[in-house]
Design a protein around this motif. Structure first.
Motif, mmCIF file in Angstrom:
data_model
loop_
_atom_site.group_PDB
_atom_site.id
_atom_site.type_symbol
_atom_site.label_atom_id
_atom_site.label_comp_id
_atom_site.label_asym_id
_atom_site.label_seq_id
_atom_site.Cartn_x
_atom_site.Cartn_y
_atom_site.Cartn_z
ATOM 1 N N PHE A 237 0.852 -1.173 0.000
ATOM 2 C CA PHE A 237 0.000 0.000 0.000
ATOM 3 C C PHE A 237 0.896 1.234 0.000
ATOM 4 O O PHE A 237 1.921 1.262 0.691
ATOM 5 N N VAL A 238 0.521 2.222 -0.783
ATOM 6 C CA VAL A 238 1.336 3.422 -0.958
ATOM 7 C C VAL A 238 0.587 4.617 -0.386
ATOM 8 O O VAL A 238 -0.619 4.787 -0.611
ATOM 9 N N ASN B 143 5.211 -6.125 -5.242
ATOM 10 C CA ASN B 143 6.120 -5.297 -4.441
ATOM 11 C C ASN B 143 7.539 -5.864 -4.346
ATOM 12 O O ASN B 143 8.359 -5.343 -3.599
ATOM 13 N N TYR B 144 7.847 -6.921 -5.109
ATOM 14 C CA TYR B 144 9.145 -7.570 -4.920
ATOM 15 C C TYR B 144 9.922 -7.744 -6.229
ATOM 16 O O TYR B 144 10.937 -8.437 -6.257
ATOM 17 N N TYR C 104 12.755 -0.190 6.310
ATOM 18 C CA TYR C 104 12.718 -0.458 7.752
ATOM 19 C C TYR C 104 11.698 -1.567 7.971
ATOM 20 O O TYR C 104 10.495 -1.341 7.894
ATOM 21 N N ALA C 105 12.200 -2.798 8.215
ATOM 22 C CA ALA C 105 11.341 -3.980 8.293
ATOM 23 C C ALA C 105 10.551 -4.082 6.984
ATOM 24 O O ALA C 105 11.132 -4.099 5.911
ATOM 25 N N LYS C 106 9.214 -4.093 7.057
ATOM 26 C CA LYS C 106 8.400 -4.200 5.847
ATOM 27 C C LYS C 106 7.956 -2.834 5.325
ATOM 28 O O LYS C 106 7.199 -2.760 4.351
ATOM 29 N N THR C 107 8.421 -1.789 5.952
ATOM 30 C CA THR C 107 8.041 -0.437 5.549
ATOM 31 C C THR C 107 9.161 0.230 4.763
ATOM 32 O O THR C 107 10.331 0.053 5.064
ATOM 33 N N LYS C 108 8.787 0.970 3.721
ATOM 34 C CA LYS C 108 9.752 1.728 2.920
ATOM 35 C C LYS C 108 9.304 3.182 2.923
ATOM 36 O O LYS C 108 8.109 3.467 2.786
ATOM 37 N N GLU D 72 5.641 3.192 1.675
ATOM 38 C CA GLU D 72 5.062 1.928 1.206
ATOM 39 C C GLU D 72 5.083 0.937 2.362
ATOM 40 O O GLU D 72 6.076 0.811 3.071
ATOM 41 N N PHE D 73 3.979 0.214 2.531
ATOM 42 C CA PHE D 73 3.907 -0.745 3.653
ATOM 43 C C PHE D 73 2.985 -1.906 3.292
ATOM 44 O O PHE D 73 2.217 -1.829 2.352
#
Length: 246
Positions: free
Chosen positions: A54-55, A93-94, A210-214, A245-246
């Motif tokens: 999600f953005v 997302n990858y 940062y972990a799953k957050t960008k 993004e998360f």
């Protein structure tokens, strides 16, 4: 006879239990021996939602207006700065190439001058405009060890606008085309002539992980297709803000 049937059923039950226990233990051992990347791939394959980010972003945008003065007099507001908040998705997302549709929303004031619709100061407004900017870019991403990434975004955008009578303004008041209400009708028609709603979009971002957050800064440009028909860069939008993004 009953004893024979009972013993046969008991043996089958025990054999089945041992078989499933062995299979479960085997699966458990296999998962324990997986590498980090293999575990991540397994997680990705388990649910489609894990393949989508999600953005969210806050990106102040300046909208260029070159028709500020006429005969030395101000006829409209200078290039306004809008403060849209936007939301969207990153699909998937990858991967190095992905699709990232977003929606931005902001409001503006407008007036009619000659045959143009221009930005207006609040004192001279005849239209309150709701702006919905739909951006459909393709993303080209360069990832560095899942610590940060650089992306280039390019695509098409649609600026869908709807003008209405502003608060504390009567629709029967005088306007450039007759009344405020007729100005509103003219604006809603003008917005879509000469493909004024269609834009070419481009952006760059620098995202930190940062972990799953960008999160990180983003710079965007929205170039109006109508530039060629109107022979003006009015409506060109340049934005800079923060993206998550998360």
């Amino acid at each position: 006879m009953k004893r024979l049937v009972f013993l046969t059923a008991l043996i089958l039950f025990c054999s089945t239990s041992v078989f499933f226990a062995q299979e479960s233990e085997k699966d458990y051992v296999d998962e324990q021996n997986m590498t980090v990347s293999e575990v991540e791939e397994l997680i990705q394959s388990q649910s489609m939602i894990n393949k989508i980010d999600f953005v969210f972003g806050v990106e102040p945008v300046i909208s260029i207006n070159t028709h500020t003065k006429s005969d030395g007099k101000f006829i409209s507001a200078p290039s306004p700065i809008h403060f849209p908040v936007y939301i969207g998705l990153s699909i998937p997302n990858y991967t190095a190439i992905s699709f990232q549709p977003t929606l931005r929303f902001f409001m503006s004031y407008n007036l009619v001058y000659d045959d143009m619709v221009l930005p207006a100061e609040v004192e001279n407004r005849t239209g309150l405009t709701f702006n919905f900017l739909v951006n459909l870019p393709i993303v080209f991403k360069l990832n560095y060890k899942n610590k940060y990434s650089w992306s280039i975004l390019a695509g098409l955008s649609g600026l869908f606008r709807f003008a209405t009578v502003p608060f504390n303004v009567k629709s029967t008041e005088a306007g450039a085309t007759g009344t405020v209400q007729s100005d509103i009708s003219y604006m809603n028609s003008w917005f879509y002539k000469n493909a004024r709603f269609l834009y070419i979009s481009a952006a760059i971002d620098w995202m930190f992980y940062y972990a799953k957050t960008k999160y990180g800064p983003e710079l965007s440009v929205f170039f109006p297709i109508a530039t060629f028909a109107d022979k003006s860069v009015d409506g060109l939008m340049i934005g800079a803000g923060i993206k998550v993004e998360f």
